[in-house]
Write a protein that holds these residues in place. Structure first.
Motif, mmCIF file in Angstrom:
data_model
loop_
_atom_site.group_PDB
_atom_site.id
_atom_site.type_symbol
_atom_site.label_atom_id
_atom_site.label_comp_id
_atom_site.label_asym_id
_atom_site.label_seq_id
_atom_site.Cartn_x
_atom_site.Cartn_y
_atom_site.Cartn_z
ATOM 1 N N ARG A 76 33.890 40.792 56.334
ATOM 2 C CA ARG A 76 34.103 41.158 54.932
ATOM 3 C C ARG A 76 33.543 42.526 54.585
ATOM 4 O O ARG A 76 33.095 42.772 53.490
ATOM 5 N N GLY A 77 33.530 43.428 55.581
ATOM 6 C CA GLY A 77 33.229 44.823 55.294
ATOM 7 C C GLY A 77 31.774 45.223 55.430
ATOM 8 O O GLY A 77 31.415 46.329 55.030
ATOM 9 N N LYS A 78 30.934 44.366 56.008
ATOM 10 C CA LYS A 78 29.511 44.694 56.095
ATOM 11 C C LYS A 78 29.265 45.913 56.986
ATOM 12 O O LYS A 78 28.514 46.818 56.617
ATOM 13 N N THR A 79 29.897 45.938 58.161
ATOM 14 C CA THR A 79 29.708 47.069 59.069
ATOM 15 C C THR A 79 30.282 48.338 58.471
ATOM 16 O O THR A 79 29.660 49.406 58.529
ATOM 17 N N ARG A 224 34.944 37.947 49.584
ATOM 18 C CA ARG A 224 36.346 38.353 49.513
ATOM 19 C C ARG A 224 36.940 37.702 48.280
ATOM 20 O O ARG A 224 37.254 36.509 48.275
ATOM 21 N N ASP A 225 37.084 38.469 47.220
ATOM 22 C CA ASP A 225 37.454 37.966 45.903
ATOM 23 C C ASP A 225 38.692 38.725 45.436
ATOM 24 O O ASP A 225 38.612 39.888 45.055
ATOM 25 N N SER A 226 39.842 38.073 45.473
ATOM 26 C CA SER A 226 41.092 38.769 45.169
ATOM 27 C C SER A 226 41.422 38.840 43.691
ATOM 28 O O SER A 226 42.264 39.641 43.287
ATOM 29 N N ASP A 227 40.763 38.014 42.860
ATOM 30 C CA ASP A 227 41.274 37.912 41.488
ATOM 31 C C ASP A 227 40.227 37.798 40.386
ATOM 32 O O ASP A 227 40.578 37.558 39.237
ATOM 33 N N TYR A 304 35.595 44.463 47.125
ATOM 34 C CA TYR A 304 36.601 45.430 47.576
ATOM 35 C C TYR A 304 38.016 44.856 47.565
ATOM 36 O O TYR A 304 38.956 45.555 47.935
ATOM 37 N N PHE A 305 38.184 43.604 47.157
ATOM 38 C CA PHE A 305 39.419 42.894 47.491
ATOM 39 C C PHE A 305 40.296 42.507 46.294
ATOM 40 O O PHE A 305 41.185 41.685 46.434
ATOM 41 N N LEU A 306 40.065 43.081 45.111
ATOM 42 C CA LEU A 306 40.964 42.840 43.986
ATOM 43 C C LEU A 306 42.376 43.294 44.341
ATOM 44 O O LEU A 306 42.565 44.340 44.965
ATOM 45 N N THR A 307 43.362 42.523 43.909
ATOM 46 C CA THR A 307 44.752 42.846 44.228
ATOM 47 C C THR A 307 45.546 43.211 42.982
ATOM 48 O O THR A 307 45.168 42.879 41.853
ATOM 49 N N HIS A 308 46.658 43.904 43.200
ATOM 50 C CA HIS A 308 47.561 44.238 42.096
ATOM 51 C C HIS A 308 48.072 42.963 41.414
ATOM 52 O O HIS A 308 48.182 42.900 40.191
ATOM 53 N N GLY A 309 48.393 41.955 42.232
ATOM 54 C CA GLY A 309 48.925 40.720 41.670
ATOM 55 C C GLY A 309 47.971 40.026 40.722
ATOM 56 O O GLY A 309 48.397 39.313 39.814
ATOM 57 N N ALA A 310 46.684 40.238 40.913
ATOM 58 C CA ALA A 310 45.683 39.595 40.048
ATOM 59 C C ALA A 310 45.409 40.381 38.770
ATOM 60 O O ALA A 310 44.700 39.906 37.890
ATOM 61 N N GLU A 314 52.155 43.060 41.065
ATOM 62 C CA GLU A 314 52.763 42.139 42.023
ATOM 63 C C GLU A 314 52.184 42.366 43.409
ATOM 64 O O GLU A 314 51.810 43.479 43.778
ATOM 65 N N GLY A 315 52.118 41.294 44.180
ATOM 66 C CA GLY A 315 51.756 41.393 45.586
ATOM 67 C C GLY A 315 50.267 41.344 45.856
ATOM 68 O O GLY A 315 49.434 41.316 44.942
ATOM 69 N N ASP A 316 49.956 41.361 47.156
ATOM 70 C CA ASP A 316 48.580 41.242 47.611
ATOM 71 C C ASP A 316 47.957 42.584 47.981
ATOM 72 O O ASP A 316 46.867 42.624 48.553
ATOM 73 N N LYS A 317 48.632 43.676 47.664
ATOM 74 C CA LYS A 317 48.076 44.984 47.973
ATOM 75 C C LYS A 317 46.794 45.201 47.181
ATOM 76 O O LYS A 317 46.711 44.870 45.993
ATOM 77 N N LEU A 318 45.795 45.781 47.842
ATOM 78 C CA LEU A 318 44.501 45.969 47.191
ATOM 79 C C LEU A 318 44.573 47.052 46.119
ATOM 80 O O LEU A 318 45.329 48.022 46.233
ATOM 81 N N LEU A 319 43.719 46.908 45.110
ATOM 82 C CA LEU A 319 43.631 47.887 44.025
ATOM 83 C C LEU A 319 42.720 49.066 44.398
ATOM 84 O O LEU A 319 42.253 49.771 43.523
ATOM 85 N N GLY A 320 42.469 49.236 45.636
ATOM 86 C CA GLY A 320 41.637 50.329 46.115
ATOM 87 C C GLY A 320 41.784 50.438 47.613
ATOM 88 O O GLY A 320 42.690 49.857 48.202
#
Length: 462
Positions: A76-79, A224-227, A304-310, A314-320
């Protein structure tokens, strides 16, 4: 189902059987980490913590060094976050203690990394990629694909993939599928690289090997929090900081075979807590509220894992993207030194747009106000549902400190008031109207520059 880990506390020996998680099999690492957690929780309460955290330093204004420690579940991005810093110390474990002068200090007990390589590439992980791809570093690989020239490849490395080779399934070729017809990727999701930290370009060996450790001014928690949660928020006080750590959620990863769906991952350390979770949580509350801790760290949540769909798209693409991490850490660095104000909300303090825009300019990237509005608006029902999920889970545990539920109740009350006034989606402007912009020297526990409202104009992210 037959996996077992036995700890013999009298002989400080761990026995593991039928475990598929690497940390439970390579016992020198997480087996010993469990004993360190045991020691801190039961024998050195209010003096030490043993955490599943990276340690890294960031160069701020005036070439000062500010050190961070951060927890995140595997994969989840620690490294990546650790190596964003200018002074890398470690990517996975942190032994922390309150020094005689009241400072929070930490060391990394490891000398190398055992990192997941999926999505490691030159754009997001330049220091690690240089070590993995250029002459000089000795690397142990697992679960990657080896091509006909002996070169390792993995999913997301940003390079042209070979058409055939040998991987975790044996002989592999492009288009190969499993018995269910699902395409087999070139590498396993839990593919790893192991190498000494001395091969990492931004590794500060002198600091890392100093037994006095580094002073930790910022602690972060992320899953990992998408929404739900914004990209960065700072806890209102130490109790709220402990609750951020207790509330980490993450999608299940390939590090634990058979795990599926969203999982609670308190402090990203729960699998290594040898006793009841309540005891460990109590030790966290006691440690961060201790009068011995004179300079309390900023405690923050990262996502780091917010998505456009949330956020209305639309979709699971990240907002960053991965390189935005440097901005979130940069803002926390300024916050720790009393140089940026913040917007007060029921779940913590969030950044002002003006400050983030300056920080993004420092990494050569535009930051549209529209993107900021999407990332930091509150979707109140999602946050309330997250609190409910955590409350219900913790009420099934025995002897959980009452303070956890008090903090959840405080947050719920504030969020419900926002919803009653503004509806289920609350804009940043409405958050400002409700909570105001709070000068950092009124809220931050620790040294202040005396310059609230400065913004980020003097920041140089090196």
């Amino acid at each position: 189902p037959n996996a077992r880990v036995f700890m013999d506390r009298s002989w400080l020996t761990t026995f593991s059987t039928f475990c598929t998680y690497a940390g439970n099999t390579l016992l020198l690492k997480k087996g010993n980490h469990r004993f360190a957690v045991d020691l801190a929780t039961y024998y050195r309460r209010e003096r030490e913590l043993s955490e599943h955290m990276f340690i890294t330093g960031l160069t701020g204004p005036g070439v000062r060094k500010t050190y961070f420690a951060g927890a995140a579940p595997s994969g989840r991005g620690k490294t990546t976050t650790a190596m964003v810093g200018t002074d890398f110390v470690g990517d996975d474990l942190a032994q922390m203690w309150i020094a005689e002068d009241g400072m929070l200090r930490a060391i990394n007990p490891e000398i190398g990394i055992f990192g997941i390589v999926q999505d490691v590439n030159r754009e997001s992980d330049p220091y690690l990629m240089k070590a993995l791809r250029e002459e000089g570093a000795e690397v142990i690989w697992s679960n990657v694909l080896i091509d006909g020239h002996g070169v390792p490849h993995w999913v997301g490395h940003g390079e042209e993939a070979p058409k055939k080779g040998i991987n975790f399934q044996g002989e592999w070729w492009e288009g190969k599928a499993d018995e269910k017809g699902k395409p087999i990727p070139i590498s396993h999701p839990n593919a790893r690289c192991t190498l000494s930290n001395t091969f990492i370009g931004n590794y500060n060996e002198a600091v890392a090997e100093d037994p006095r450790g580094v002073e930790i001014k910022v602690i972060t928690y992320s899953g990992r929090d998408s929404d739900t949660m914004p990209p960065v928020r700072v806890a209102r006080n130490p109790d709220h900081g402990v609750v951020i750590g207790a509330s980490i959620l993450s999608a299940a990863t390939a590090t634990e075979v058979g795990a599926k769906g969203v999982r609670r991952q308190p402090w990203a350390n729960e699998p290594f807590i040898p006793g009841p979770l309540a005891n460990y949580m109590d030790a966290q509350f006691v440690f961060f509220n201790s009068d011995k801790l004179k300079n309390k760290p900023v405690m923050a949540g990262l996502n780091y894992f917010l998505t456009h769909g949330a956020r209305g798209g639309e979709g699971d693409k990240l907002l960053g993207e991965k390189r935005d991490v440097k901005v979130w850490l940069g803002w926390l660095e300024l916050r720790a030194h009393g140089e940026v104000d913040a917007i007060e909300t029921p779940i913590g303090f969030i950044p002002r747009y003006e400050d983030l825009r300056e920080l993004f300019a420092g990494i050569g990237k535009e930051y549209p106000k529209e993107l900021y509005d999407k990332q930091f608006a509150f979707y109140v029902d999602n946050i309330l549902a997250r609190i409910t999920l955590q409350e219900e889970a913790y009420r099934k545990e025995k002897s959980i400190p009452a303070r956890l539920f008090e903090v959840y109740a405080e947050q719920r009350k504030g969020l419900e008031a926002l919803k009653a006034k503004y509806g289920p989606i609350v804009s940043v402007e409405q958050l400002i109207e409700a909570g105001g912009v709070i000068p950092v020297n009124l809220r931050l526990e620790g040294p202040s520059s005396g310059r609230p409202g400065d913004g980020a104009q003097s920041l140089s992210l090196r």
